[in-house]
Design a protein around this motif. Structure first.
Motif, PDB file in Angstrom:
ATOM      1  N   SER A 173       0.664  -1.288  -0.091  1.00 56.99           N
ATOM      2  CA  SER A 173       0.097  -0.071  -0.110  1.00 56.99           C
ATOM      3  C   SER A 173       0.903   1.403   0.010  1.00 56.99           C
ATOM      4  N   VAL A 175       2.302   3.110  -1.963  1.00 59.06           N
ATOM      5  CA  VAL A 175       2.182   3.988  -3.394  1.00 59.06           C
ATOM      6  C   VAL A 175       1.097   4.939  -3.189  1.00 59.06           C
ATOM      7  N   GLN A 176       1.212   6.332  -3.617  1.00 57.05           N
ATOM      8  CA  GLN A 176      -0.049   7.308  -3.251  1.00 57.05           C
ATOM      9  C   GLN A 176      -1.189   6.850  -4.390  1.00 57.05           C
ATOM     10  N   SER A 177      -2.199   7.100  -3.966  1.00 61.00           N
ATOM     11  CA  SER A 177      -3.332   6.723  -4.648  1.00 61.00           C
ATOM     12  C   SER A 177      -3.797   7.879  -5.512  1.00 61.00           C
ATOM     13  N   GLN A 178      -4.824   7.739  -6.292  1.00 60.55           N
ATOM     14  CA  GLN A 178      -5.418   8.664  -7.261  1.00 60.55           C
ATOM     15  C   GLN A 178      -5.850   9.664  -6.473  1.00 60.55           C
ATOM     16  N   LEU A 179      -6.434   9.790  -5.384  1.00 54.62           N
ATOM     17  CA  LEU A 179      -7.074  10.625  -4.683  1.00 54.62           C
ATOM     18  C   LEU A 179      -5.985  11.494  -4.193  1.00 54.62           C
ATOM     19  N   ASP A 180      -4.861  10.856  -3.546  1.00 54.02           N
ATOM     20  CA  ASP A 180      -3.790  11.504  -3.049  1.00 54.02           C
ATOM     21  C   ASP A 180      -3.329  12.599  -4.255  1.00 54.02           C
ATOM     22  N   LEU A 182      -4.708  13.775  -6.911  1.00 51.17           N
ATOM     23  CA  LEU A 182      -5.410  14.906  -6.985  1.00 51.17           C
ATOM     24  C   LEU A 182      -5.764  16.014  -6.157  1.00 51.17           C
TER      25      LEU A 182
END
Lengths: 922, 397
Positions: A173, A175-180, A182
């Motif tokens: 986990s 890695v940064q998420s898409q929400l991160d 954005l």
């Protein structure tokens, strides 16, 4: 995936070649053009290129030398399963066969499965040119060894592969998420909208606008404040000025009154001072008069006193004068007597002196006359001697003339003759007839007389009697002859000399010579005598004496003339004359003594007379002076008495004047008292002070009036708006702007905070995420550069962006890949590849082959040593290394096996010679 | 005899803090409008005159238009209106009282206006007024001091009531300025000791803006139209006093409310969304459904979560529109609800949850107040940003 073997047919220069790979390290060696690169290219194509590839790519694999299509057959293990792939590249007819642990696939299906297996997209359609990029992180093509492999990873697909692999290794986990992404981008944008890169608010931002608004509001408030202040000030000025004007007017009034009273006092003072001056002058005049009177009186008294004194001085002087007068006349008489006596004595003296002189002259004359006689006698003698000498000269001249030299020559010649004859005689034989009758013995014709010795110098015949003849031969032979010759010569010379003189013999000559000499001697004696007589000077001397006689005679007559008489001389008797002289001298001495005595007396008398005379003159002068003074005093006295009157009159006048003076002084005293009361020393000062004060007050009054007018003017302009209201409004606006700005600042700060936290978190996450990769790169690099070297894989967002190195021997400087040297780039790139391969290997059954085709050409030999260490490490960590090199000796220490490829010149088979090597596995 | 005692009209008061210009004009105009309601009282109660005990104007340099309008209103009162300068409009050079324009307008529009600038009796038909004007020029420290001078009362008629008209704080009462501008608060205190015993029948005071009885014959009437939020219980302003007075007797004083605007003050401590909703209900009760008549100071404290804060803010927007002025003093801390925290920190987005945790940490351990405020703001922004992005994503789907 671990390669087991590769077989190639009809591929470029290779007709057919097969190699078997070592499970860990395989070194494929061979000279240039042995087909090493072609071999690995064929393997790569076998893995990634579709067998139905056509066109240029296909053509490039084929060769015109060999018939038949290129074929590649590969065997490998995948997860311990034996697999193989065979491809025949024949364009549309190309075939692919894939065997996966017993299961067999064909054609595109096989291609797809293979690609999936290799973790790459299959190249099914066109785009075969892309093949070169497949596995480029594992496959170091020749000349590409120093390329930044990390850059290549930026390629999205591989990045994802790697990310996935790393995620599997590190944690799912992180890695940064898409929400991160954005949300963080949203805040980044907000910050960028609000601030410049330097952290200043952007001109377009709300923050900047609000700042500007606040500044403007502040300015506006300041202006309003100024207006209100000026109104307040004006009001204050007005009130103060009004008060001041009132107070000043009061002061001015007071001042003016004071000045008026002062002026009155000054006027009075002036009058008093005028009077005071008048009286003062009067007083001065009067006191001067008194003074004059007193002076005059004093002067008269003084003159009278002086006159008296002079008279008392004159009396003794007159007495002295008379005494001196008498003394001087008696001295004068005495002096006359003395000088008369002296005159007489001097007369006698003169006569005696003349007499003495006459005596001396007379005596002198007698001596001269005597000498005269004597001289005459000598001259006579002289004349006689001269005659004798003349006689002698005559006699000498009569004798033959022979001089000393000739005599000498003669003597010499004679001596020569004698000597020659003696020599001859010595040689000759002596013959002496002792006894024989005369005429009996003959030598030659010459008879020999008895008792006489003869000398025979030449052969001679001695004949005795008639009967006896004896030949005598003297000795010496020739010498006798020369002696004989000499004798003849000497004789001849002598005769010659004699002839010259004209005499016949030497004796004659000598006689004549001595006669001459004798005569000469006589003459010399006479000459001497003549000389003694005085010679020629005698006559001269005589003349001198005669002259002296004449002069003495004339002197004598002169003296007698002076004497006036001719006393007789006692001539002829020397003693008497002497006596006369002595008596005269004695008399002379006596008289001279008297003269001297008298002269002294006279001098003394004279001196005394002079002294007295001077004394008298002195007294006379004194007396004269005193008398002159007396006359003067008397004249002055009479004048002054005439002026001032007599003693009584003078006294009365003085008393009167003194009374007047006293009266005036009292008047003055009174005036002074009045003046003092007025305090004149302050009056003028006070006046000036008040005037000055008034001037100042006036000035201040003007100023106050001006201020009042100015304030009135300003206040009179009010009414259009209410400045107080405007001030309140401006203040409220300013506060509002301040509040808004504060809120906006808070908001902006909040954005900055969130943004900075996002960035921080991203960095942390990145570092955490890339740690496995970084760790492995560092591990490999440690083989090269020793412990302490640290590599960091850089991540941005979710991507690897590159590698940064920190090397302790370089002072922990951080290097980018591009900063490194070519050799180091190769090595670092290799380390990165190995690390990536290791990570990716998890998806390929724990193993991946890594191919290095002449990948360390820029590395120096010592580094190549370390490269081997790195490769061995990779092998130990499960990778399969395939190394292509033309210098197999460089890789002696790499474990595994070495395959030698030999250069093929259109050979049928490419022979691969396999050199088994013990693996250096540990 | 009856007269009206009023004071502190503060005509021209700017209400500078009311941002909305239209509303500000309305509030401002109310002070003048109320004067006409005083006129109504004059007529109803047959008052003989009106006394304005100082601070007729809000400043001593009002604008000409203010002057004209006031003079017009005073003129309409029709009875003598005796005015003294107060501390706000104190007499002095260049003040309104000296301005030719005022003098002319007073002459033309309000001939019934008597401005007592000097400390000397003003004789009306039915009373003697003893004015104590505030003046910058006055020689006395206290405007009432002149009343001690011996002969002041000697020549006054004995049958007329004597009324002292003065402006200033009696001892502890110090008026406070509503405008918030510093430096204008009255520090002028007056002493009633200067009034000789038995000589005066009523003392009409101004300066204190609420109605206040000092003793039977001494009153502060308060301002006719409130100009500030109430200071507490019993603060009663917006009145005039109807005074019935005769010489030698205690006056009869009657209050009458004439104001038009309602000034309210609410202090609330909030800690939940329901508190917020309850507050909304109370405010609705205050206005009684009316709009544009009320002014409200809201002093809020406590703590609210992110959502509740948002709700309060949106409610406030509505209140701002309804009230003539909403003056909010807010010190509400942002304390996110557990679920709000969870929304931020336990999501599968490692960056957002990390950032949120850091912000929360800052909020809980701030270096200073400012950091705390910034952190709260930051958390809200993050929260809403996440919501917005999630909503957008949902919309896209």
């Amino acid at each position: 995936m671990r390669l087991i073997s590769a077989s190639i047919k009809n591929y470029k220069l290779h007709r057919k070649v097969s190699v078997e790979f070592h499970k860990s390290v395989t070194v494929i060696a061979g000279p240039n053009e042995a087909g090493k690169s072609t071999l690995v290219e064929a393997i790569h194509r076998g893995l990634f290129l579709r067998s139905r590839t056509t066109g240029a790519l296909l053509s490039s694999m084929k060769t015109r030398i060999w018939q038949g299509n290129p074929e590649v057959h590969l065997e490998f293990y995948l997860d311990d399963k034996f697999c193989s792939v065979s491809k025949v590249f024949a364009g549309q007819r190309g075939s692919t066969t894939l065997n996966l642990g017993g299961e067999t696939f064909y054609g595109d299906d096989a291609e797809r499965r293979l690609a999936e297996l290799l973790g790459e997209e299959p190249i099914l359609g066109r785009g075969g040119q892309q093949v070169i990029k497949r596995w480029s992180h594992l496959w170091v093509w020749q000349g590409k060894s120093s390329e930044d492999v990390a850059q290549e990873l930026a390629n999205a697909q591989k990045n994802e592969l790697l990310i996935r692999a790393v995620q599997e290794l590190g944690g799912a986990s992180v890695v940064q998420s898409q929400l991160d992404s954005l949300v963080s981008a949203y805040f980044r944008r907000l910050v960028e909208e609000n601030f410049t890169s330097r952290g200043r608010p952007r001109a377009s931002s709300r923050l900047a606008t609000l700042e500007k608004e606040l500044e403007e509001a502040k300015k506006a408030y300041g202006q309003k404040r100024e207006i209100c202040d000026s109104i307040r000030q004006a009001r204050k000025d007005y009130i103060e000025a009004t008060k001041e004007i009132k107070a000043l007017n009061r002061e001015i009034d007071k001042g003016r009154k004071g000045l008026a009273s002062l002026l009155e006092k000054l006027k009075r003072l002036e009058a008093l001072e005028g009077k005071r001056k008048e009286k003062g002058a009067e007083k001065d005049e009067k006191s001067a008069y008194v003074k004059r009177l007193l002076e005059l009186d004093g002067e008269i008294k003084a003159l009278e006193k002086e006159k008296k004194e002079i008279n008392s001085k004159l009396a003794p002087l007159n007495l002295d004068f008379e005494v001196l007068d008498e003394e001087i006349s008696s001295l004068g008489k005495k002096r006359q007597d003395l000088s008369r006596n002296l005159g007489n004595i001097r007369k006698s003296l003169s006569e005696i002196r003349l007499l003495i002189s006459r005596l001396h002259v007379h005596e002198k004359l007698s001596a001269l006359q005597k000498k005269q006689e004597e001289l005459k006698a000598r001259i006579k003698q002289f004349r006689e001697l001269e005659g004798q000498i003349q006689q002698l000269k005559h006699e000498i001249s009569a004798l033959p003339k022979i001089d000393e030299e000739q005599i000498q020559d003669l003597k010499k010649a004679q001596e020569e003759l004698i000597r020659s004859e003696a020599a001859l005689e010595a040689m000759a034989t002596g013959v002496e007839v002792i006894d024989a009758p005369e005429g009996q013995v003959f030598m030659g014709e010459r008879p020999l007389k008895p008792g006489k010795e003869y000398t025979v110098t030449e052969r001679s015949e001695l004949r005795v009697g008639d009967s006896v003849v004896i030949a005598i031969v003297p000795g010496g032979g020739k010498a006798l002859l020369s002696c004989q010759a000499k004798v003849q010569d000497a004789r001849a010379r002598l005769n010659n000399l004699l002839n010259t003189i004209g005499l016949s013999s030497v004796e004659e000559a000598l006689g004549a010579y001595s006669k001459v000499e004798e005569l000469r001697r006589k003459r010399d004696v006479l000459d001497e005598k003549l000389k003694d007589l005085g010679g020629k000077e005698l006559e001269e001397e005589l003349r001198g004496v005669e002259e002296a006689v004449t002069s003495a005679r004339s002197e004598l007559s002169r003296l007698e003339e002076r004497l006036g008489h001719h006393p007789p001389f006692f001539e002829g008797h020397d003693g008497k004359m002497q006596f006369h002289l002595d008596s005269l001298s004695k008399r002379l001495d006596e008289l001279e003594g008297q003269e001297k005595n008298l002269q002294t007396q006279l001098q003394e008398c004279q001196a005394r007379e002079d002294a007295k005379f001077r004394l008298r003159e002195n007294i006379r002068a004194k007396r004269q002076k005193l008398e002159n003074r007396r006359i003067e005093i008397e004249a002055r006295l009479s004048a002054k008495i005439e002026e001032a009157g007599d003693r009584e009159k003078r006294r009365q006048e003085i008393d009167r004047a003194r009374d007047d003076l006293e009266k005036i002084s009292k008047e003055i005293e009174k005036i002074d008292g009045e003046i003092t009361l007025l305090q004149p020393q302050f009056l003028q000062q006070d006046k000036e002070q008040i005037e000055e004060g008034l001037d100042k007050l006036e000035l201040r009054l003007q100023g106050a009036v001006r201020r009042k007018v100015a304030a009135e003017t300003l206040l009179g302009q009010l009414g259009r708006v209410d400045p107080e209201e405007e001030l309140k409004m401006a203040y409220a606006r300013m506060e509002l702007a301040r509040q808004r700005l504060r809120q906006e600042q808070e908001r902006a700060e909040a954005f900055v905070l969130v943004d900075s936290l996002f960035q921080k978190k991203q960095r942390e996450l990145g570092e955490r995420f890339s740690a496995p990769l970084s760790h492995r790169i560092s591990l490999y690099l440690a083989c090269m550069f020793g412990p302490g070297v640290e590599a960091k894989a850089i991540m941005e967002g979710n991507k690897f962006k590159g590698v940064k190195l920190t090397r302790p021997q370089h002072g922990d400087l951080v290097f980018s890949f591009s900063d490194l040297s070519e050799g180091t780039k190769e090595q670092v790139a290799a380390a990165v590849r190995l690390a990536i391969a290791e990570i990716l290997a998890t998806g390929h059954g724990g193993c991946l082959p890594v191919v290095f085709d002449d990948a360390f050409t820029s590395s120096d030999p010592s580094r190549v040593m370390y490269v081997q260490r790195m490769l061995n490490l990779a092998a130990r960590r499960g990778l399969q290394i395939i190394l292509l090199t033309s210098n197999p000796d460089d890789y002696t220490f790499v474990g595994g096996k070495t395959i030698m490829l030999e250069r093929q010149d259109r050979q049928i088979d490419t022979r691969a010679r396999q050199l088994e090597q013990p693996a250096i596995e540990g | 005899m009856r007269f009206i005692h009023t004071a502190d009209w503060h005509i021209g008061m700017p209400y500078a803090r009311i941002e909305d210009q239209e509303k500000r004009v309305l509030v401002r105009a109310a002070r003048l409008e109320t004067v006409s309601r005083i006129g109504k009282a004059v007529r109803e109660k047959s008052a003989s005159f009106v006394l304005v005990a100082g601070d007729l104007f809000d400043s001593n340099t009002p604008s000409n238009s203010t002057v004209s309008r006031l003079c017009h209103e005073i003129g309409k009162l029709s009875v003598p209106v005796v005015v003294i300068p107060g501390n706000h409009d104190s007499a002095g050079p260049g003040t309104i009282w000296q301005q030719p324009f005022f003098q002319k307008e007073a002459r033309d529009l309000a001939p019934n206006l008597i401005v007592a600038l000097d400390a000397q009796p003003v004789f009306l038909d039915e009373a003697v007024i003893l004015p104590c004007p505030c003046s910058q020029l006055g020689p006395m420290a206290d405007p009432l001091e002149w009343l001690l001078v011996k002969d002041v009362f000697e020549n006054l008629p004995n049958d007329l009531p004597r009324i002292v008209l003065a402006h200033g704080s009696v001892q502890e009462f110090v008026s406070q300025d509503v405008s918030g501008t510093p430096g204008n608060a009255s520090l002028d205190t007056i002493s009633l000791d200067f009034i000789p015993e038995g000589q005066v029948d009523y003392v009409a005071l101004g300066d204190w803006h609420a109605t206040k009885k000092i003793d039977d014959r001494t009153w502060y009437c308060g301002t006719h139209e409130p100009d500030r939020f109430p200071k507490g219980e019993g603060y009663e302003s917006g009145n005039i006093l109807l005074v019935n007075v005769s010489r030698g007797q205690n006056p009869v004083v009657e209050k009458r409310h004439v104001a038009s605007l309602r000034w309210h003050k609410l202090e609330e401590t909030l800690s939940s969304v329901s508190d917020v909703r309850h507050l909304s209900q109370r405010i609705n009760e205050l206005t009684k459904g009316q709009v544009g008549r009320d002014l409200l100071r809201l002093e809020l404290s406590g703590f609210l979560g992110i959502g509740a804060t948002r709700e309060l803010e949106s409610l406030m927007e509505g209140w701002r529109a309804k009230f003539l002025w909403l003056d909010v003093k807010k010190s509400i801390e942002l304390v996110p609800e557990d679920e709000e925290i969870a929304t931020l920190t336990t999501r599968p987005d490692p960056l957002i949850s990390g950032v949120a945790s850091e912000i929360l940490n800052k909020m809980q351990n701030p270096v200073d107040e400012r950091e705390k405020m910034v952190a709260q703001q930051a958390l809200r922004e993050l929260y809403f940003a996440c919501q917005r992005v999630l909503t957008d994503k949902a919309d896209q789907r």
